[in-house]
Design a protein around this motif. Structure first.
Motif, mmCIF file in Angstrom:
data_model
loop_
_atom_site.group_PDB
_atom_site.id
_atom_site.type_symbol
_atom_site.label_atom_id
_atom_site.label_comp_id
_atom_site.label_asym_id
_atom_site.label_seq_id
_atom_site.Cartn_x
_atom_site.Cartn_y
_atom_site.Cartn_z
ATOM 1 N N UNK A 163 33.235 42.310 39.125
ATOM 2 C CA UNK A 163 31.931 42.782 38.674
ATOM 3 C C UNK A 163 32.015 43.406 37.283
ATOM 4 N N UNK A 164 32.925 44.363 37.109
ATOM 5 C CA UNK A 164 32.945 45.143 35.879
ATOM 6 C C UNK A 164 33.649 44.437 34.719
ATOM 7 N N UNK A 165 34.512 43.476 35.026
ATOM 8 C CA UNK A 165 35.120 42.685 33.960
ATOM 9 C C UNK A 165 34.288 41.454 33.624
ATOM 10 N N UNK A 166 33.265 41.191 34.439
ATOM 11 C CA UNK A 166 32.408 40.045 34.184
ATOM 12 C C UNK A 166 33.135 38.727 34.338
ATOM 13 N N UNK A 167 34.035 38.629 35.331
ATOM 14 C CA UNK A 167 34.796 37.397 35.518
ATOM 15 C C UNK A 167 33.879 36.282 36.000
ATOM 16 N N UNK A 168 34.034 35.071 35.466
ATOM 17 C CA UNK A 168 33.142 33.969 35.836
ATOM 18 C C UNK A 168 33.471 33.398 37.209
#
Length: 262
Positions: A163-168
């Motif tokens: 969520x916080x790293x914005x992983x795809x």
């Protein structure tokens, strides 16, 4: 005030040692070593609680998590809120079965096929991530500016990183996170003042490794530090604390979502 989120994985459980899927049926609670791990984590959290008190505690509903919460929460003087969406992935018909048999029947690692459930009635990895990240987003939004403690599973910690790293979507086939029993992971929201995260003039520190020796324990913690522009809002800083001990490094039984022994 900044938002602080500390995530704690449950202590070692009987299903981890037996190498079986520990859903509602397969989970029979913590081992004696798991209770000791939870107590050690509780002592460290009690120490940090003196600096800045936790405002709220959330816990997943599975037995090993509730037993971990029962050890930790009294040290903080807080009653945990049991949140169903913090449960680990649903195992469906595989609940209580050996992981080696589950992966053999599935034919590959679930991480390689994140949209495919590994058993009838089970959640796919991506379905779990959607549920868990939605829950974490709601908790962080609801308690903005507060200090939050979340007791759950290794997969929950992975969901927070996602969520916080914005992983795809699909990144699970290329990257995974190792989360030890009763380890601590901290994400802190730093309100951007004057410069947008990732914008001109914004600087991010490189990843760092340090050893944190808290006075509450003589056992060293391996601490990793990372920073990211947050897809939720603002800038978030993450720190992970994992005990460096033989039983954490060499704990037997159980498998991670890639089918590796852990």
């Amino acid at each position: 005030m900044d938002t602080d989120v500390v995530l704690v994985r449950h202590g070692e459980a009987h299903c981890n040692l037996a190498g079986i899927a520990g859903g509602d049926l397969g989970c029979t609670g913590l081992t004696p070593r798991g209770r000791a791990q939870a107590d050690q984590a509780g002592r460290r959290l009690e120490w940090t609680h003196r600096d800045r008190q936790f405002d709220v505690v959330y816990a997943g509903p599975r037995l090993r998590v509730r037993e971990t919460a029962a050890v930790i929460s009294p040290r903080l003087g807080l009653t945990p809120h049991i949140e169903p969406r913090l449960s680990g992935p649903a195992h469906g018909d595989a609940d209580g079965k050996p992981w080696t048999d589950i992966w053999a029947a599935f034919g590959s690692s679930p991480a390689d096929q994140p949209d495919r459930p590994f058993a009838a009635g089970a959640e796919s990895w991506n379905a779990f991530l959607a549920r868990a990240t939605g829950c974490l987003r709601d908790i962080v939004t609801r308690h903005a500016g507060e200090r939050i403690l979340i007791l759950a599973h290794a997969e929950t910690v992975e969901a927070m990183h996602t969520l916080l790293l914005g992983l795809p979507a699909g990144s699970s086939a290329r990257v995974a996170f190792a989360v030890a029993h009763a380890s601590l992971t901290r994400w802190a929201h730093r309100t951007c003042r004057g410069r947008a995260a990732g914008g001109p003039g914004h600087r991010r520190p490189p990843p760092q490794l340090a050893v944190d020796l808290g006075p509450a324990s003589s056992v060293p913690f391996l601490q990793h530090h990372l920073r990211s522009g947050c897809p939720v809002s603002g800038a978030w800083e993450g720190r992970g604390l994992s005990r460096v001990t033989p039983y954490e490094v060499l704990s037997a039984g159980g498998m991670d979502r890639r089918g590796r022994a852990r």
